[in-house]
Design an enzyme around this catalytic site. Structure first.
Site, PDB file in Angstrom:
ATOM      1  N   TRP A  46      -7.008 -30.295  -9.629  1.00 32.34           N
ATOM      2  CA  TRP A  46      -5.703 -30.686 -10.170  1.00 32.34           C
ATOM      3  C   TRP A  46      -4.641 -29.893  -9.426  1.00 32.34           C
ATOM      4  O   TRP A  46      -4.815 -28.700  -9.174  1.00 32.34           O
ATOM      5  CB  TRP A  46      -5.591 -30.391 -11.669  1.00 32.34           C
ATOM      6  N   GLU A  87      -8.180 -34.829 -11.193  1.00 32.86           N
ATOM      7  CA  GLU A  87      -7.394 -34.948 -12.431  1.00 32.86           C
ATOM      8  C   GLU A  87      -5.930 -35.260 -12.155  1.00 32.86           C
ATOM      9  O   GLU A  87      -5.288 -34.601 -11.348  1.00 32.86           O
ATOM     10  CB  GLU A  87      -7.505 -33.635 -13.218  1.00 32.86           C
ATOM     11  N   LYS A  89      -1.853 -36.283 -13.553  1.00 33.37           N
ATOM     12  CA  LYS A  89      -0.873 -35.862 -14.539  1.00 33.37           C
ATOM     13  C   LYS A  89       0.238 -36.894 -14.545  1.00 33.37           C
ATOM     14  O   LYS A  89       0.446 -37.582 -13.539  1.00 33.37           O
ATOM     15  CB  LYS A  89      -0.327 -34.477 -14.177  1.00 33.37           C
ATOM     16  N   ASP A 120      -7.289 -35.684 -18.668  1.00 34.30           N
ATOM     17  CA  ASP A 120      -6.782 -34.610 -19.516  1.00 34.30           C
ATOM     18  C   ASP A 120      -6.058 -35.283 -20.675  1.00 34.30           C
ATOM     19  O   ASP A 120      -5.132 -36.076 -20.458  1.00 34.30           O
ATOM     20  CB  ASP A 120      -5.817 -33.724 -18.708  1.00 34.30           C
ATOM     21  N   HIS A 123      -2.297 -35.378 -20.555  1.00 32.60           N
ATOM     22  CA  HIS A 123      -1.620 -35.745 -19.311  1.00 32.60           C
ATOM     23  C   HIS A 123      -1.187 -37.202 -19.249  1.00 32.60           C
ATOM     24  O   HIS A 123      -1.033 -37.771 -18.171  1.00 32.60           O
ATOM     25  CB  HIS A 123      -2.510 -35.436 -18.108  1.00 32.60           C
ATOM     26  N   HIS A 147     -10.933 -33.416 -20.012  1.00 30.43           N
ATOM     27  CA  HIS A 147     -10.329 -32.130 -20.329  1.00 30.43           C
ATOM     28  C   HIS A 147      -9.861 -32.262 -21.770  1.00 30.43           C
ATOM     29  O   HIS A 147      -8.835 -32.872 -22.037  1.00 30.43           O
ATOM     30  CB  HIS A 147      -9.180 -31.812 -19.370  1.00 30.43           C
ATOM     31  N   ASP A 155       3.735 -31.059 -22.748  1.00 27.15           N
ATOM     32  CA  ASP A 155       2.846 -29.948 -22.476  1.00 27.15           C
ATOM     33  C   ASP A 155       1.424 -30.301 -22.900  1.00 27.15           C
ATOM     34  O   ASP A 155       1.217 -30.980 -23.896  1.00 27.15           O
ATOM     35  CB  ASP A 155       3.324 -28.706 -23.236  1.00 27.15           C
ATOM     36  N   ASP A 157      -2.774 -28.654 -23.191  1.00 27.08           N
ATOM     37  CA  ASP A 157      -3.490 -27.392 -23.375  1.00 27.08           C
ATOM     38  C   ASP A 157      -3.248 -26.674 -24.696  1.00 27.08           C
ATOM     39  O   ASP A 157      -3.617 -25.510 -24.834  1.00 27.08           O
ATOM     40  CB  ASP A 157      -3.195 -26.405 -22.227  1.00 27.08           C
ATOM     41  N   ASP A 187     -10.838 -26.574 -22.352  1.00 26.16           N
ATOM     42  CA  ASP A 187      -9.867 -25.692 -21.705  1.00 26.16           C
ATOM     43  C   ASP A 187      -8.535 -25.863 -22.419  1.00 26.16           C
ATOM     44  O   ASP A 187      -7.855 -26.861 -22.255  1.00 26.16           O
ATOM     45  CB  ASP A 187      -9.753 -26.062 -20.225  1.00 26.16           C
TER      46      ASP A 187
END
Ligand SMILES: [Mn+2]
Length: 279
Positions: A46, A87, A89, A120, A123, A147, A155, A157, A187
């Site tokens: 990524w 990955e 975004k 993700d 994302h 992910h 944002d 994560d 993660d």
């Protein structure tokens, strides 16, 4: 080396070369780990490349990224040691107007080169369903990496929780009988809370969602669906929500020899006092 906002897609050859070398070494390390563990490592690529405002050379940066990937993946490693994922975004802080490694870019790359595609969960557009992508992508891509993450606005994560998105994701994987083709990367982070606690909350949430999906009477739901009985399908899907899922989860925790319900909070506090505070 990333100050311009571009790395592998940088038009500065010195910057691009640095990141190509960096990733080649990361893949070597990942392959070494896979060999030592006798289980494949997944190296996930990524990059943050993008721009805050209107970008004219969108094609050119993507062309440079493509050339960089060609160089990076020219080095091959045994698949039993290393699997590669890419990955995408959608946008982020500082890359609101343009992200070089978009979903379309990496989807096309993965389909063409037989690599894993990483989704993700944070994302994509906030109203986009990552779960719904599973059954479309797995027709064209052998394996995927998720992910497991919780997006909040732009944002990703945030600490993963047992929410509708995670349940829907696991349901789709189980219903597609694709558990053997999907890897989960846990993660996520939040430095404002106890980090061990953050890790455990997310890991338990992921397992809960998986268990919840596995408990679904999918065959019966499919029978209703095939018969065109959409009333019974919806009724059963609603009734499932109030079945004693928690009792099954507690039993699973007991069998796994970990604390059920909220008793693990004390275990985290205990570890914080006895171990973390002494570091
Ligand atoms: Mn990610």
């Amino acid at each position: 080396m990333a100050a311009s906002g571009f790395t592998l897609s940088s038009s500065d050859e010195r910057v691009r070369r640095f990141w190509i070398d960096h990733i080649r070494h990361c893949r070597e390390i990942a392959a070494w780990l896979g060999a030592q563990l006798a289980s494949p490592s997944i190296h996930n690529l990524w990059i943050p490349d993008g721009s805050k405002d209107l970008t004219v050379s969108r094609y050119r940066h993507r062309e440079i990224l493509l050339a960089s990937l060609d160089e990076i993946f020219a080095a091959t490693h045994p698949r039993e040691h290393l699997k590669d994922a890419v990955e995408s975004k959608l946008f982020g802080i500082g890359s609101e107007a343009y992200v070089v490694g978009s979903h379309e870019f990496y989807l096309a790359w993965a389909a063409k080169h037989g690599s894993l595609l990483c989704l993700d969960m944070g994302h994509y557009h906030p109203t986009e369903s990552v779960a719904d992508k599973i059954s479309a992508l797995l027709l064209f891509i052998d394996e995927m990496l998720i992910h497991v993450s919780r997006g909040v606005r732009w944002d990703s994560d945030h600490v993963v929780i047992f929410n509708d998105e995670l349940r829907a994701l696991m349901e789709e994987i189980v219903r597609a009988e694709a558990l053997g083709r999907v890897y989960f990367a846990l993660d996520f982070f939040d430095a404002s809370i106890n980090r061990v606690g953050a890790w455990v909350i997310g890991a338990r949430a992921t397992q809960k969602a998986l268990l919840y999906a596995l408990l679904e009477p999918t065959a019966r739901l499919r029978e209703y669906e095939d018969a065109g009985d959409n009333f019974a399908r919806l009724a059963l899907l609603e009734e499932l929500k109030s079945l004693p899922f928690g009792a099954v989860w507690d039993e699973y925790c007991a069998r796994a020899n970990v604390p059920p319900n909220d008793r693990w909070i004390a275990a985290v506090r205990d570890y914080e006092t006895k171990v973390l505070s002494k570091r």
